[in-house]
Design an enzyme around this catalytic site. Structure first.
Site, PDB file in Angstrom:
ATOM      1  N   GLY A 104     -32.899 -39.369 -35.642  1.00 25.19           N
ATOM      2  CA  GLY A 104     -32.632 -38.202 -36.478  1.00 25.19           C
ATOM      3  C   GLY A 104     -33.330 -36.940 -35.990  1.00 25.19           C
ATOM      4  CG  ASP A 163     -26.964 -47.372 -30.982  1.00 24.52           C
ATOM      5  OD1 ASP A 163     -27.928 -47.889 -30.394  1.00 24.52           O
ATOM      6  OD2 ASP A 163     -27.026 -46.267 -31.573  1.00 24.52           O
TER       7      ASP A 163
HETATM    8  P1  13P Z   1     -31.497 -39.525 -31.760  1.00 23.44           P
HETATM    9  O1  13P Z   1     -31.406 -39.532 -33.242  1.00 23.44           O
HETATM   10  O2  13P Z   1     -32.796 -38.989 -31.272  1.00 23.44           O
HETATM   11  O3  13P Z   1     -30.349 -38.836 -31.101  1.00 23.44           O
HETATM   12  O4  13P Z   1     -31.452 -41.060 -31.279  1.00 23.44           O
HETATM   13  C1  13P Z   1     -30.250 -41.756 -31.144  1.00 23.44           C
HETATM   14  C2  13P Z   1     -30.458 -43.209 -30.944  1.00 23.44           C
HETATM   15  O5  13P Z   1     -31.526 -43.704 -30.636  1.00 23.44           O
HETATM   16  C3  13P Z   1     -29.274 -44.063 -31.133  1.00 23.44           C
HETATM   17  O6  13P Z   1     -29.566 -45.424 -31.010  1.00 23.44           O
HETATM   18  O1  G3H Z   2     -29.067 -45.363 -34.349  1.00 18.61           O
HETATM   19  C1  G3H Z   2     -28.913 -44.189 -34.546  1.00 18.61           C
HETATM   20  C2  G3H Z   2     -27.728 -43.424 -34.142  1.00 18.61           C
HETATM   21  O2  G3H Z   2     -28.031 -42.055 -34.267  1.00 18.61           O
HETATM   22  C3  G3H Z   2     -26.492 -43.823 -34.913  1.00 18.61           C
HETATM   23  O3  G3H Z   2     -26.541 -43.328 -36.183  1.00 18.61           O
HETATM   24  O4  G3H Z   2     -26.010 -45.277 -37.629  1.00 18.61           O
HETATM   25  O5  G3H Z   2     -25.730 -42.895 -38.431  1.00 18.61           O
HETATM   26  O6  G3H Z   2     -24.147 -43.887 -36.761  1.00 18.61           O
HETATM   27  P1  G3H Z   2     -25.556 -43.881 -37.333  1.00 18.61           P
HETATM   28 ZN    ZN Z   3     -31.488 -46.044 -31.636  1.00 16.23          ZN
END
Ligand code: 13P
Ligand code: G3H
Ligand code: ZN
Length: 337
Positions: A185, A78
């Site tokens: 968030g 991600d």
């Molecule tokens: P949320 O914070 O809405 O759960 O989004 C998560 C996200 O986009 C991770 O890449």
């Molecule tokens: O990109 C957002 C996701 O909620 C991951 O969050 O980078 O705190 O692990 P994080």
């Molecule tokens: Zn994201």
């Protein structure tokens, strides 16, 4: 992941991509997938990879595929902040990566279109040669998570549909994350979002221009009041807030959205469950006494989303293609056309 998203497009459904940092979160997702017979996308941010250490994460995921062989399972990076991050994920065995070149390597500064195309194209070359899927992003989300994000509200860097079209043509990405007013968030909207703040019309226009591109909605937690209430009932201090209503996500799915990123809703469910045990049973100190309800609470949210996104019942649609075969398929395509 390309195979999972292609099948979703064919079947007209979406697939949730859920963030993980530890064993219990992986178990919650796999159990929800088994209960609902869903394909799954498990994703790890850079923060998650450093928190869990790559090797723990990798072997936990291998355990998941051993214990749930009937579930098609993707491991996705991600928000990769640089080609190097994506390369390290590919080398480790991730089957999909996101090159988020919408921001510079610092994960904060909005990048130019040219920079974004260059880094994303580089990752597409490396990834496709190994059969690995690539998600790119054009436009920037609002908010900052774990130091990642352009900041501001979700409307500061909404995707320009014309740029989205040029970006996909120039990079050959498999999936495209777009910015339509959401942020990462819990604090996305200060009222139930309407068309003024959640730009579903932009999404629909992007899908019209790019009908074959799998669209990705980030920041897609719904932040249900009921999950906020549990946290606050047991000593938490969340301010009132609104997320992305599930019916808007379902409208997105009707318009090309195939991957839906959800992290915050699971964080809320886990935290609420842990707070409840610690407050109701102050004598407890066995971590299992609160980690088990936390895992169950996350499983419940994930299973609900799997049903709402339509992926439930689709686990057996697949004969998984090995990465080598996927690489051969990619070799037959010309990137940039
Ligand atoms: P949320 O914070 O809405 O759960 O989004 C998560 C996200 O986009 C991770 O890449
Ligand atoms: O990109 C957002 C996701 O909620 C991951 O969050 O980078 O705190 O692990 P994080
Ligand atoms: Zn994201």
């Amino acid at each position: 992941m390309r195979q999972v998203l292609d099948a979703a497009a064919k079947g007209g459904y979406g697939v949730g991509a859920f963030n993980v940092n530890n064993m219990e979160q992986i178990q919650a997702i796999m159990e929800a997938a088994r209960e609902t017979q869903s394909p799954v996308i498990v994703q790890a941010s850079r923060g998650a990879r450093s928190y869990s250490q790559d090797n723990f994460l990798y072997h936990l995921m291998m355990a998941a595929t051993e214990l749930y062989p009937e579930i098609p399972t993707v491991l996705h990076q991600d928000h990769g902040n640089s080609p190097a991050t994506c390369k390290s994920a590919i080398d480790m065995g991730f089957t999909s990566v996101m090159m988020d070149g919408s921001l510079m390597e610092d994960g904060k500064t909005p990048a130019s279109f040219e920079y974004n195309v260059n880094v994303t194209r580089q990752v597409v070359e490396w990834a496709h040669a190994k059969g690995v899927t690539v998600e790119g992003e054009i436009g920037c989300l609002g908010g900052v998570e774990d130091g990642h994000g352009a900041g501001g509200d979700g409307l500061s860097h909404v995707t320009d549909p014309e740029e989205a079209e040029r970006f996909v043509k120039a990079t050959g990405v498999d999936a495209l994350a777009i910015a339509i007013g959401t942020s990462h968030g819990a604090y996305k909207f200060n009222r139930k979002p309407d068309a003024e703040v959640l730009k579903m019309d932009v999404l629909i226009e992007i899908h019209r221009r790019l009908p074959k591109t799998h669209l990705v909605m980030h920041g897609s937690s719904s932040v249900p009041k009921q999950l906020q209430d549990v946290i606050n009932q047991y000593g938490g201090k969340l301010k009132p807030t609104w997320g992305v209503p599930v019916e808007e996500i379902q409208l997105g799915i009707k318009n090309g959205v195939r991957k839906i990123n959800v992290d915050t809703d699971n964080r809320l469910a886990i935290t609420g469950a842990i707070r409840k045990v610690l407050l109701e049973k102050p004598e407890e100190f066995d971590p299992r006494s609160y980690m088990k309800p936390a895992r169950d609470a996350m499983k419940k949210v994930v299973a609900e989303r799997m049903r709402q996104f339509g992926q439930a019942g689709h686990a057996s649609d697949y004969k998984a293609i090995p990465l080598k075969e996927m690489a051969a398929r990619y070799a037959g395509e010309t990137v940039g056309v």
